[in-house]
Scaffold this active site. Sequence first.
Site, PDB file in Angstrom:
ATOM      1  N   TYR A  85       1.033  -1.090  -0.022  1.00 32.90           N
ATOM      2  CA  TYR A  85       0.090  -0.067   0.098  1.00 32.90           C
ATOM      3  C   TYR A  85       1.046   1.062   0.019  1.00 32.90           C
ATOM      4  O   TYR A  85       0.520   2.258  -0.637  1.00 32.90           O
ATOM      5  CB  TYR A  85      -0.837   0.003   1.298  1.00 32.90           C
ATOM      6  CG  TYR A  85      -1.655   1.114   1.236  1.00 32.90           C
ATOM      7  CD1 TYR A  85      -3.197   1.013   0.587  1.00 32.90           C
ATOM      8  CD2 TYR A  85      -1.594   2.282   2.108  1.00 32.90           C
ATOM      9  CE1 TYR A  85      -3.875   2.326   0.670  1.00 32.90           C
ATOM     10  CE2 TYR A  85      -2.462   3.427   2.264  1.00 32.90           C
ATOM     11  CZ  TYR A  85      -3.592   3.242   1.464  1.00 32.90           C
ATOM     12  OH  TYR A  85      -4.419   4.518   1.689  1.00 32.90           O
ATOM     13  N   ASP A 229       9.100  -9.216  31.054  1.00 33.13           N
ATOM     14  CA  ASP A 229       9.383  -7.919  30.948  1.00 33.13           C
ATOM     15  C   ASP A 229       9.599  -7.034  32.276  1.00 33.13           C
ATOM     16  O   ASP A 229      10.394  -6.364  32.653  1.00 33.13           O
ATOM     17  CB  ASP A 229       7.941  -7.328  30.358  1.00 33.13           C
ATOM     18  CG  ASP A 229       7.633  -7.824  29.231  1.00 33.13           C
ATOM     19  OD1 ASP A 229       8.413  -8.262  28.488  1.00 33.13           O
ATOM     20  OD2 ASP A 229       6.398  -7.715  28.826  1.00 33.13           O
ATOM     21  N   LYS A 370       9.742  -7.048  22.335  1.00 32.42           N
ATOM     22  CA  LYS A 370       9.968  -8.618  23.120  1.00 32.42           C
ATOM     23  C   LYS A 370      11.187  -9.145  22.811  1.00 32.42           C
ATOM     24  O   LYS A 370      11.865  -9.430  23.760  1.00 32.42           O
ATOM     25  CB  LYS A 370       8.740  -9.433  23.193  1.00 32.42           C
ATOM     26  CG  LYS A 370       8.776 -10.413  24.029  1.00 32.42           C
ATOM     27  CD  LYS A 370       7.851 -10.073  25.076  1.00 32.42           C
ATOM     28  CE  LYS A 370       7.411 -11.005  26.112  1.00 32.42           C
ATOM     29  NZ  LYS A 370       6.615 -10.557  27.097  1.00 32.42           N
TER      30      LYS A 370
END
Length: 514
Positions: A85, A229, A370
């Site tokens: 796109y 985390d 991550k």
Amino acid sequence: MEKVFSKILIIDFGSQYTQLIARKIRESEVYCEIYPFNSSYKKIKDFKPDAIILSGGPSSVYDSGAPFITKEIFNIDVPFLGICYGMQIMAYLLSGEVKPAKNREYGHSKLAIIKESKLFKGCEKSSLVWMSHGDIIVKTPPDFVVTSQTENCSVASFENSERKLYGLQFHPEVAHTACGRKILNNFLFNIAKVKKTWKLEDFIENKVREIKNLADGKKAICALSGGVDSTVAAVLANKAIGDKLRCIFVDNGLLRENEGKAVIKFYKENLKLNVKLVNASDLFLKALKGIKDPEKKRKIIGKLFIEIFEKEAKKIADAGFLVQGTLYPDVIESVRVFGASSIIKSHHNVGGLPKKLNLKLIEPLRELFKDEVRIIGKNLRIPAEIISRQPFPGPGLAIRIIGDVDKNKLNILRQADTIVTEEIKKSGLEGKVWQSFPVLIPVKTVGVMGDKRSYESLIALRAVSSSDGMTADFVKLDYDILRTISARIISEVKGINRVVYDITSKPPSTIEWE
Ligand code: XMP
């Protein structure tokens, strides 16, 4: 002389692959950020990118409400790469022509390079690429040349090499595009001439220094969840301010067998964190009594967690900061092309803690994905048992028991969970599947055990592969593993007489059952 730090900006038009582009660029040791397509010209310019990538997106440039940018963006004198796109919008804005294709292309296509290009340096003349589009470019903008094609797409890539504008109809960021990494690297290093200045090895040292300066001798509080985390964030902060970091671990009674104790021991003994265990199991069980609705359960658990955390945090005198393991995907403003998407599940985790605590935030992982956090964790010598843990939802086992939660059901599910974990570990699959767990369905079915009729509950086994939890597929577990898990659950867990395997992907299902 000012130190060079190269930066790429990705403008997001809503593609499912936008974050993947960013991760690939970071893997090439170049820093990048993602801005939504409707960011102002000034904001984009102020970022001072060395190059701009226009992402793909699900729209057609002719859709009403399709995400747009203005032509002005090309006044920024840096190289551009439009993907899918992003290429079409480049063509459209620069007076080319885009039309719906006769044949939608989705999946593998064979690419033929028909003109030499810096973008394709070192690529095979013919290779497989990943396509996913409904529109095609039928007329290139003036001063652009076509550099490759596929059977159904005569403009698979184009460029104006003088102005350094490049477009690809296929997706170089997905693994199915054989020469994808080469193409992205050619864009970065041969066209944009950026430097490899995003080094995770430097990250730890820089962050520790930054936290130390920011905290300025004050105490900081951190809510630990046992996941990667919050652990990495705490270890970084601990390195910076040592004992001034006070961690809180709330045992909500919805954890797996022995998890609370084991995690605390690990935090204290291996990671040397100053952590307080708050056992709030009874409070959570009481608050959840009789509650069947999954969203209500989530809300209750989230609210109670905050209340408990607040109370504990207030006990720590002179705290000035709150350390949180917020990651970059939580920070990116997401582009929703087709209106606001409906909320499927309201996720609760240790992020988003109370503002009224009046603590300033320290979010050392805010710029990271991550996989980068895992690398940092490894470099910090946090053992694999934490770094490569499967994700575990904030509301814990409560959303793996269908309907209301009580001690007995938790006990049954914990026993089944231990068996599943052990068997998946034994089979060597633990780190390979995204998540594997049992779900307790308190619906009774008839069985026969010994010579007696049984009428007991059901366990559903779920094991999925995924790269980010957004989409997932069920894992084709070996029949022998399934048989062992089923046999062990039936014989060892009182109250269960049937085990079924969940063979749905996400979508249409979700990973958790609630
Ligand atoms: P779903 O079930 O939405 O799960 O396909 C996607 C991923 O998110 C986890 N999950 C949650 N995590 N709080 C969390 O912290 C929640 O309420 C929650 N619900 C689902 C799920 O385990 C999977 O990894």
